[in-house]
Design a protein around this motif. Sequence first.
Motif, short mmCIF file in Angstrom:
data_model
loop_
_atom_site.label_atom_id
_atom_site.label_comp_id
_atom_site.label_asym_id
_atom_site.label_seq_id
_atom_site.Cartn_x
_atom_site.Cartn_y
_atom_site.Cartn_z
N THR A 150 0.85 -1.18 0.00
CA THR A 150 0.00 0.00 0.00
C THR A 150 0.89 1.23 0.00
O THR A 150 1.81 1.34 0.81
CB THR A 150 -0.92 0.02 1.23
N ARG A 170 -2.33 -1.46 -3.43
CA ARG A 170 -3.25 -0.33 -3.47
C ARG A 170 -2.46 0.97 -3.57
O ARG A 170 -1.43 1.13 -2.92
CB ARG A 170 -4.13 -0.27 -2.22
N ALA A 182 -3.81 1.91 8.03
CA ALA A 182 -5.12 1.29 8.23
C ALA A 182 -5.64 0.66 6.93
O ALA A 182 -6.20 -0.44 6.94
CB ALA A 182 -6.11 2.33 8.75
N ILE A 183 -5.44 1.35 5.83
CA ILE A 183 -5.84 0.81 4.52
C ILE A 183 -5.02 -0.43 4.19
O ILE A 183 -5.54 -1.42 3.66
CB ILE A 183 -5.65 1.89 3.44
N HIS A 184 -3.75 -0.40 4.55
CA HIS A 184 -2.87 -1.55 4.32
C HIS A 184 -3.30 -2.75 5.16
O HIS A 184 -3.31 -3.88 4.68
CB HIS A 184 -1.43 -1.18 4.64
N ALA A 185 -3.68 -2.49 6.42
CA ALA A 185 -4.14 -3.58 7.29
C ALA A 185 -5.38 -4.26 6.70
O ALA A 185 -5.52 -5.49 6.78
CB ALA A 185 -4.44 -3.04 8.68
N ASP A 186 -6.25 -3.48 6.09
CA ASP A 186 -7.44 -4.04 5.44
C ASP A 186 -7.06 -4.92 4.26
O ASP A 186 -7.62 -6.01 4.07
CB ASP A 186 -8.36 -2.91 4.98
N LEU A 187 -6.08 -4.49 3.48
CA LEU A 187 -5.61 -5.30 2.35
C LEU A 187 -5.00 -6.60 2.83
O LEU A 187 -5.23 -7.66 2.25
CB LEU A 187 -4.60 -4.50 1.52
N CYS A 188 -4.23 -6.53 3.93
CA CYS A 188 -3.64 -7.75 4.49
C CYS A 188 -4.71 -8.73 4.94
O CYS A 188 -4.58 -9.95 4.76
CB CYS A 188 -2.73 -7.40 5.66
N ARG A 189 -5.77 -8.21 5.53
CA ARG A 189 -6.87 -9.09 5.96
C ARG A 189 -7.52 -9.79 4.78
O ARG A 189 -7.88 -10.98 4.86
CB ARG A 189 -7.92 -8.27 6.74
N ILE A 190 -7.67 -9.08 3.67
CA ILE A 190 -8.24 -9.70 2.47
C ILE A 190 -7.36 -10.85 1.99
O ILE A 190 -7.86 -11.94 1.67
CB ILE A 190 -8.40 -8.64 1.36
N ASP A 193 -7.57 -13.77 4.51
CA ASP A 193 -8.89 -14.40 4.51
C ASP A 193 -9.11 -15.29 3.30
O ASP A 193 -9.85 -16.28 3.37
CB ASP A 193 -10.01 -13.35 4.57
#
Length: 260
Positions: A150, A170, A182-190, A193
């Motif tokens: 990100t 991203r 925070a945006i990077h953490a969301d990408l990592c979760r994707i 998952d």
Amino acid sequence: MDTSTAAGFVLGFDVAPDVSFVAGGVVGLGLAFLVVAGIAVVLLAIKRSLVNACPVGLRFHDAIVESYPELDHQSLSSYTEGLEELGFAPLADYTISAEQGTVQPGFARLFGNEQLACYAEINQLFPVTATVPMRVVFVSRFTEDWSAVTTDRVADAGVWLLRRPTGCWRSVPGESVANLLAIHADLCRIVLDQTRCRVHRPVSSENWYDEERRNAVTVRQCIEKRNVLVLLWEYFTFSGRTEWLGRLTPARSNASNDYN
């Protein structure tokens, strides 16, 4: 009189072949072949140039801030302060060279956060034409060659061509360092998952260098496998891509690729 000739005269024309017409057809086919062959040679040369430009055999060298007169010291201090407030520790200041391929001269400051299993890099390039603005990038490495990246740098056509099927990224220009994380953490979760991969630890400059070397080889291999016409089409039609999710489903980047 030959039967076919007689029939020709009865119908009002001579069925004997027109030598000039046949010769013209042969010449036309020959020219068409030469044109096609010429285009093929040009395309192969373009493909080879693209592949050869991809750097491999990366070497990492210690960098001294004072050695870069065009370095944006204000942005470097601001990014450094923001990352340290988020728990990132400085690991190295470095620059890169390569055994093969093209590497733009530049400066990078690497950070790591062991708790988040995440790297951050502040970087600035100094190409001959114009200095590139300093920006920051968050990078998380996973098993099975997956990664999440990100950045607040605007993605360009070159970045789009070098994308990997297991390298998600991203581009979010203008965000603060905290929001970017925070945006990077969301990408990592994707990524976590939708795959069976696990995060890479420990976080260190040595591991970073090793992964960057491997990633460079993978990128070159991806370019080698791709169709040069597709590469050219993507380069000249690129516009405003801000996300790439590779093999993940659903791929919200809504972009197909020919190496998946």
